[in-house]
Each structure stands twice: as structure tokens, then as C-alpha cells.
Design an enzyme around this catalytic site. Structure first.
Site, PDB file in Angstrom:
ATOM      1  N   THR A   1      57.635  73.511 -47.337  1.00  0.00           N
ATOM      2  CA  THR A   1      57.479  72.895 -48.656  1.00  0.00           C
ATOM      3  C   THR A   1      56.007  72.864 -49.055  1.00  0.00           C
ATOM      4  O   THR A   1      55.654  73.168 -50.204  1.00  0.00           O
ATOM      5  CB  THR A   1      58.045  71.469 -48.644  1.00  0.00           C
TER       6      THR A   1
ATOM      7  N   SER B   1      67.057  64.497 -43.217  1.00  0.00           N
ATOM      8  CA  SER B   1      67.365  63.338 -44.045  1.00  0.00           C
ATOM      9  C   SER B   1      68.815  62.913 -43.860  1.00  0.00           C
ATOM     10  O   SER B   1      69.703  63.748 -43.671  1.00  0.00           O
ATOM     11  CB  SER B   1      67.102  63.650 -45.528  1.00  0.00           C
TER      12      SER B   1
ATOM     13  N   ASN C   1      63.898  65.221 -50.049  1.00  0.00           N
ATOM     14  CA  ASN C   1      64.714  64.927 -48.872  1.00  0.00           C
ATOM     15  C   ASN C   1      64.733  66.167 -47.995  1.00  0.00           C
ATOM     16  O   ASN C   1      65.540  67.079 -48.190  1.00  0.00           O
ATOM     17  CB  ASN C   1      66.131  64.528 -49.295  1.00  0.00           C
ATOM     18  N   GLU C   2      63.826  66.204 -47.043  1.00  0.00           N
ATOM     19  CA  GLU C   2      63.638  67.366 -46.189  1.00  0.00           C
ATOM     20  C   GLU C   2      64.703  67.413 -45.087  1.00  0.00           C
ATOM     21  O   GLU C   2      65.464  66.457 -44.898  1.00  0.00           O
ATOM     22  CB  GLU C   2      62.233  67.304 -45.561  1.00  0.00           C
ATOM     23  N   PRO C   3      64.779  68.537 -44.341  1.00  0.00           N
ATOM     24  CA  PRO C   3      65.712  68.607 -43.214  1.00  0.00           C
ATOM     25  C   PRO C   3      65.573  67.405 -42.291  1.00  0.00           C
ATOM     26  O   PRO C   3      64.464  66.983 -41.954  1.00  0.00           O
ATOM     27  CB  PRO C   3      65.285  69.909 -42.509  1.00  0.00           C
TER      28      PRO C   3
END
Length: 639
Positions: free
Chosen positions: A181, A166, A162-164
Site C-alpha cells: 500500500t 483485519s 483495512n489491510e490483510p
């Protein structure tokens, strides 16, 4: 500590945090909690539903669970698992797949039913992923939800993938990976360009449904993002901050990962402190930076307005504190890193005797010496000390494949020009070119290719060391075996590495040892190399008389610098010395422009080195000390 005092000390922390001395103790504690949960559920005839994570963080947890299974009879027959995520696309038998990871780290070593293992499917057609994600959620729900979800945290603040950006109610879905990432994963894939751009991940909302959530983090590389996750505002820019909204979560950290939390980093803001000299130095430097004033201009009002009234009361008057810390910082600065002969050394970082010292600089990779302490290296040689350099690993991983072919072609043409038969060399060249043409991401090189890459870096290191002023007999190439062994086996012994280092130390009998203390190195090589040196010195201590008079100095490289309050020796460089250092770094042509593994800093290594040392000099200047072009910093390690 009373509950009231604990609440005061942790008042900046917006969720429960438990800090352990190291990652082993922390991992064993988490594993014990998982084992207790499994046994409790088994005693009631119920299944335990675990949400599992991958990456380096949970490895020791899984290792302890395996031990509990094999030694203490912990059974996984009634355990159901759901993994957080998987790269997309990804074949399950690929080296980088999380299926492979989970088998190697846990599943192949315990008695879990394969039917109870669930990992997102990276082989699906993209149009089928959405329905798979719905089914994944339904499968979790069919077991009554997750009893316990364990998490790591990425440097972007991601949990799962869940990246920035999300959403807090997001479900299992296909996501696009953040560039940072992918950079962090680049070593596993043989370069960022080979890292998938997408992944299937459980959503934040899915994670939140777990009855218990444990987020784990180890080492200094995670300290800054942990501070944001624990003490920062809830934001989609740092998805881990969503965990502040849950009353079922706990962060489990080692001391390094917790280092930037207020209670550890600036404890005077949350509690009364025991003021030893190191803490006073840190606080005064912090106050100077916070107020933007040189140390000698700090006032009692500055102390009182910034949480340091206790220090002013106990150790004041504050001007005396200021003078004391100013002098201590001033005494770290020396133009004589090998000690100044015939001088009073009572307030100098290095002793004056013997006037001519034997110094050995250990360089984990073949360029860390000149990048990290090139100015000091040159200064030691210029001042007449017997300087040795030991390149601990070949550094062959960080050479481009096309450079191998270029050097082989040169060797063939040169031998032909000398009338030397090139049949064997041409055969090796053809085999190497064919291998490189079909090479898979992160596939270990053939021995011949590895040898050429190592020779390229060896030649560059010799050129750099000669430029710094060393005779050839003082240039040592250890090529420690762990470096190549670790590419194919994560469980390696370091005994032969230690023994080789012992023999070199016995040969040189140094008065000074310089070693890389930059444990933020993203590849981990620096830490292993330091541990090997430390183990060798500890074995020699008590058996070799010279060790009692041997000082171990740590330097840091292009990744980050020591904090000002930590520095015990600061070696200033003139503009001319900065240029000489740059030219020494230039000798490492294979690392110029764009190295194979640049980390997440886009600057070239020589630029990083110059700007890093200039920043250190500027920090000293802003504290009110002398203004220099650059400063290389060192910390003494008591072994």
C-alpha cells in the site's frame, strides 16, 4: 441472456458483479444511483448519509456528481458524508491529505454544508485517536447509519485501509499500512520513505453496517485482486472477500478490472462459446499449460476433462485443432522484425516490402526502448533498416537529487579547468543545494534542477541508442509538455503533445511504429504516451499516403508481458544478443541498482527484462515450439 444462463455464467462469483465497457460509463452509473438516492431522501425531508472513498477510483464519480449539481440542479444541502480513512499523521492542508483531495474533487464544487463533512483527523495526538474513533462511530450512528458506502480496492485487497489481517467485525481504528500500500502511494509522496506508516480507517464492521455498499475497480492492475475478492475464499488475507458475507454489496467494474474473472478469462468453463480463432488459441494454450503437455500431445480426453468438449465437438478432431494452433504460434516467430526480404511473407508477422523500412521506436521514458525491446532495436539496426527512436518524456522525475549536485559540481570543475567563468553556474548550484536541503516530499523541482535531471537521462539515452547502432540524427527528444504539466495540474490538454508527434511522424514517414503497450505502468505515463501516438496517427490517416502502409506494433516493458495467445510477433534472441541488450540497458546509469520509482518489483530493470523475455521463450518451449534463449513479444494495433 436468461436468468438461468446468467447464473451459470457467474457461478464462480460469490457476490453480484456488474461490468461496464469503461470506467466512465461505470462511474456515471454510480453517480446516477447516488443522485437518485439523494433526491429520493430530499423528497421525504430526510438527510442522505454517504460513506465516501478517496484515490483514483472514485474521481470520475465525483466529477459526474459535480456536473449533476451544476447542470441538473442536484443539491447536497441535505447530504452528510463520512470518509473512510486518512493517513496518520497528516495535516489537513497537505497535498496528500484526504481533506485536500475531497475538497478538490468534490466538496469545493457543490453546495454541501461544511458541518456535514466528516473525515478522520490526522492531526491528533496518538493517545487521542482511540477516543476519536469511538466518537466517529457514534456520529455515524447518530445519523441512523450510512445509506450508501462506496469503496475502492487496493492491490492487497484492502477496503478503506483495512489491510490483510483485519477482522470482519473491526471498527474505526488506527492501523499500520501494508508495505505494498505504501509503495503504491509512493509517487504522491515523492518516495515510499515519505509515506506515513499508519492511517485511521473505518473498520470492516463499520462498512458492513451501511444499507448499500458499492465497490468499484478500474483497469488491469486491479484484475488479479478482483478475482480473489469475487471468486476466492473468505480470508483475512484479502479483506475485500469479507464482502461476500453481505447481501447488500455490488461490485462495479470496467472490462479490464473484470478480465480475470472466470466468465471473461476462461469462458469455456461456464458457458458455450462462439469459437473464433483468437478464443480457440487462448483455450488451447490454456489447456496445454493446465495439463502440462505440449500442444501436439493434447488429446480428446484432455479437452473433455477440462471444459472444452464443445470446442472438440464443433471444431474437431482435436488433433487438427492442435496442429492449426501450433502452426499459428510457430508463424509468430521471426528473426526479421522488419520483414524478410525476397521471402514468402504470407505466414510471417511482418511484410517483406519494402526490404529496407523506416522504423520509429517511441519510448515513453528514456530507457523503455532498450529495456522493453532492446534486442529487436539492435536487430532492426543490424539488418539495415532506417531506425529512429523518439524519447517522449524527459524522465526527469526518476533521478536522485544528489545526482543533480554531482553533475553540477562536475560542470563547475570542468569549466574552471577550461578557464571559463563559473559565477552563474555556482550561484545556480548554491540555490539548488539549498532547495534540495529543504525540499518537501513530492514538491516540484526548480526549473534548473529539472533541467539537469532531464539532461542526465538524455545523455544516457543517447549512449544507449548509439550502442544499439543509431546515428545521432535519428535520435529524437520530444520532451512532451504534458509530463511536467501534470506534476502541478491534473487537468491538462494534450494538444501540443499530439501536434509535436504529428510533425515527427510527418518527418520520418515510418513503415513501422513501435509504441509502449504496457498500460500497467504504475505511473500512467505509458498510457498517455500511447494515446498521444494513436491520436497523431489517426489525424494523419487519410491525409498522408504513407500512413496507409504504416503498421503500429506494441511492446511491453519491465512491468508485465503479453499473454502467449495475444502475441503476433515473437523475436527470438541469442545469448549474445541478450548480452548486447543488457549492455545497452547499462548505459542508463541513473536507473541502475536502485531507481527512484522501482515499482513493486525489487529486481533491477535489466534483470526484469532478461527474466521476462526468458520466461516468454520458456513458455513457447513448453508449448512444444523451438527453445530459444529469450523472446521479445509484440502485438499489432489496428488504428
Amino acid at each position: 441472456m436468461s436468468r438461468l444462463n446468467l447464473l451459470e455464467e457467474t457461478r464462480y462469483e460469490k457476490l453480484p458483479v456488474t461490468v461496464f465497457p469503461d470506467s466512465t460509463a461505470a462511474s456515471n452509473s454510480v453517480a446516477a444511483r447516488i443522485a437518485a438516492l439523494i433526491r429520493d431522501k430530499q423528497s421525504r425531508g430526510e438527510k442522505t448519509v454517504l460513506g465516501l472513498a478517496t484515490g483514483a477510483t472514485p474521481v470520475k464519480v465525483y466529477k459526474e456528481l459535480i456536473r449533476l449539481h451544476k447542470v441538473e440542479g442536484l443539491s447536497f444541502k441535505n447530504v452528510v458524508t463520512f470518509n473512510l480513512d486518512e493517513y496518520f499523521p497528516m495535516q489537513p492542508d497537505a497535498e496528500q491529505s484526504y481533506v485536500t483531495f475531497m475538497k478538490q474533487q468534490l466538496f469545493d464544487h457543490v453546495d454541501i454544508d461544511p458541518a456535514n463533512i466528516h473525515i478522520p483527523d490526522g492531526t491528533l495526538a496518538e493517545e487521542d485517536v482511540a477516543q476519536f474513533c469511538i466518537n466517529y462511530e457514534q456520529k455515524i450512528n447518530s445519523y441512523g447509519g450510512l445509506d450508501l458506502q462506496i469503496l475502492g480496492i487496493g492491490r492487497t485487497g484492502h477496503i478503506g485501509f483495512n489491510e490483510p489481517g483485519s477482522a470482519p467485525n473491526s471498527g474505526t481504528r488506527l492501523v499500520t499500512l501494508d508495505d505494498l500500500t505504501r509503495r503504491d502511494a509512493s509517487r504522491d509522496f515523492g518516495g515510499k520513505e515519505n509515506v506515513p506508516t499508519k492511517a485511521i480507517t473505518m473498520g470492516v464492521g463499520t462498512i458492513f453496517k451501511a444499507r448499500e455498499i458499492i465497490l468499484m475497480a478500474w483497469n488491469l492492475k486491479k484484475a488479479s485482486i478482483i478475482k480473489k475478492a469475487v471468486e476466492g475464499s473468505v480470508s483475512s488475507e484479502v479483506p475485500a472477500t469479507y464482502l461476500q458475507l453481505s447481501d447488500k454489496v455490488e461490485f462495479i467494474l470496467d472490462q479490464d478490472a473484470a478480465a480475470e474473472l472466470t466468465r471473461f478469462d476462461t469462458p469455456w468453463l461456464v458457458r458455450d462459446c462462439v469459437w473464433d480463432i483468437q478464443l480457440i488459441k487462448k483455450a488451447v494454450v490454456w489447456l496445454s499449460k493446465t495439463t502440462g503437455k505440449p500442444i501436439l500431445k493434447l488429446t480428446e480426453e484432455d479437452y473433455n476433462n477440462n471444459g472444452m468438449a464443445q470446442l472438440a465437438t464443433e471444431k474437431g478432431p482435436v488433433y487438427n485443432i492442435n496442429i492449426d494452433i501450433f502452426n499459428k504460434l510457430q508463424h509468430t516467430i521471426t528473426g526479421w522484425p522488419g520483414g524478410k526480404p525476397n521471402a514468402d511473407d504470407s505466414q510471417r508477422p511482418e511484410r517483406k516490402d519494402p526490404a529496407k523500412k523506416r522504423s520509429i521506436i517511441f519510448s515513453p521514458h528514456p530507457d523503455d526502448d532498450v529495456i522493453s525491446m532492446g534486442g529487436t532495436f539492435i536487430r532492426l539496426a543490424d539488418q539495415g533498416h532506417e531506425v529512429h527512436v523518439a524519447y517522449q518524456t524527459s524522465g526527469n522525475t526518476a533521478v536522485w537529487d544528489d545526482d543533480v549536485l554531482r553533475f553540477m559540481e562536475f560542470a563547475i570543475d570542468f569549466n574552471k579547468a577550461q578557464g571559463i567563468d563559473t559565477t552563474t553556474l555556482e550561484n545556480t548550484y548554491r540555490e539548488s543545494r539549498e532547495f534540495i536541503g529543504k525540499k518537501l516530499p513530492n514538491q516540484p523541482d526548480q526549473i534548473a534542477i529539472r533541467d539537469v535531471k532531464g539532461l542526465i537521462r538524455k545523455g544516457e539515452a543517447i549512449a544507449g541508442a548509439r550502442f544499439a547502432g543509431l546515428p545521432d540524427e535519428n535520435i529524437h527528444f520530444q520532451n512532451l509538455p504534458f509530463y511536467d504539466r501534470q506534476k502541478t495540474n491534473s487537468n491538462v490538454s494534450f494538444e501540443d503533445d499530439i501536434q509535436q508527434t504529428v510533425e515527427l511522424l510527418r518527418k520520418v514517414k515510418p513503415h513501422q511504429v513501435f509504441a509502449a503497450g504496457d498500460f500497467a505502468d504504475p505511473h500512467g505515463t505509458h498510457k498517455v504516451c500511447f494515446d498521444v501516438i494513436l491520436a497523431a496517427l489517426q489525424r494523419l490517416k487519410g491525409t498522408e499516403e504513407w500512413v496507409d502502409d504504416c503498421w503500429l506494433w506494441l511492446y511491453r516493458g519491465a512491468w508485465h508481458e503479453f499473454e502467449i495467445h495475444e502475441i503476433q510477433m515473437a523475436v527470438p534472441l541469442s545469448p549474445q544478443e541478450v548480452m548486447r541488450k543488457r549492455l545497452a540497458i547499462y548505459k542508463h546509469q541513473s536507473q541502475k541498482d536502485l531507481p527512484v520509482f522501482p515499482g513493486d518489483d525489487a529486481r533491477e530493470f535489466w534483470v526484469r527484462a532478461e527474466q521476462r523475455t526468458a520466461e516468454t521463450a520458456r513458455a513457447y518451449d513448453e508449448l512444444g515450439l523451438a527453445e530459444y534463449e529469450a523472446i521479445e513479444a509484440f502485438v499489432r494495433w489496428e488504428f
